[in-house]
Scaffold this active site. Structure first.
Site, PDB file in Angstrom:
ATOM      1  N   GLU A   1       0.832  -1.206   0.000  1.00 18.40           N
ATOM      2  CA  GLU A   1       0.000   0.000   0.000  1.00 18.40           C
ATOM      3  C   GLU A   1       0.867   1.258   0.000  1.00 18.40           C
ATOM      4  O   GLU A   1       1.799   1.383   0.804  1.00 18.40           O
ATOM      5  CB  GLU A   1      -0.912   0.002   1.219  1.00 18.40           C
ATOM      6  N   CYS A   2       0.561   2.168  -0.888  1.00 19.43           N
ATOM      7  CA  CYS A   2       1.162   3.491  -0.976  1.00 19.43           C
ATOM      8  C   CYS A   2       2.693   3.384  -1.054  1.00 19.43           C
ATOM      9  O   CYS A   2       3.228   2.973  -2.067  1.00 19.43           O
ATOM     10  CB  CYS A   2       0.694   4.365   0.186  1.00 19.43           C
TER      11      CYS A   2
END
Length: 206
Positions: free
Chosen positions: A80-81
């Site tokens: 994520e991210c």
């Protein structure tokens, strides 16, 4: 789970739900560890600040090679991210330096002076992922200064995303083998079955 100065953003509830689903969380550092820990069944890369440590991450070639091989093995991976950026081919920092990353996703990330996205998100999966079957719905948050540069059409997009003003254009989640990457920080409390599905995917990989 990756956990160091470059990868430090995790919802505590996500970790609690993963443990409740039967997983043992094993922290490791993509910055300083020479290799992945032994006997892992899955990987979780949270958000953080890889752009501030891009040179050191790129210099740790052994870790990058191990992560790349793990992702190509088909075992479940959630990134994520900042973790998603780490799994791209390169990361360009604000000074213009371009640093090699793990190369799991054929994308390039480039930092900008202003944020590229900000807001709460609801996502619905368009295909089966390590978090559950197609049609799984989760909520989360997106806030980042980097953008994907270049073509993304070679990798399936698997999130339909909605923001405060309605459906969002573009592609918001990507699947490469067992690796799921996105800029959205998902909150598993919005769908606790996601943690259960991830744990099951780890058991099946073992």
């Amino acid at each position: 789970m990756a956990r160091d100065a470059a990868f430090c953003f995790y919802y505590a509830e996500n970790l609690r739900l993963l443990e409740a689903a039967g997983l043992t969380l094993v922290p490791f550092s993509p910055l300083t560890d020479a290799a992945l820990p032994q006997r892992l069944d899955g990987l979780y890369f949270g958000g953080g600040y890889p752009e501030l440590h891009a040179a050191a991450l790129a210099a740790n070639a052994g870790m990058l090679a191990g992560v790349r091989a793990f992702c190509r093995s088909g075992r479940p991976v959630l990134a994520e991210c900042g973790g998603f950026m780490y799994l791209m081919e390169t990361l360009k920092d604000l000074a213009g330096g371009e640093h090699a990353m793990a190369g799991v996703f054929p994308f390039r990330a480039a930092m900008g002076e202003r944020f590229a996205a900000l807001g709460y998100r609801q996502i619905t999966t368009l295909a089966a992922t390590p978090l559950g079957p197609a049609g799984s719905r989760l909520r989360g948050h997106e806030f980042h200064y980097s953008r994907i540069v270049g073509e993304t059409g070679t990798v399936p997009g698997v999130y339909a995303a909605t923001g405060r003003k309605g459906p969002l254009e573009g592609r918001h989640g990507f699947l490469s083998g067992g690796a799921l990457g996105s800029y959205v920080h998902l909150h598993f409390a919005s769908n606790p079955q996601a943690a259960t599905h991830f744990a099951q995917a780890c058991r099946e990989a073992r």
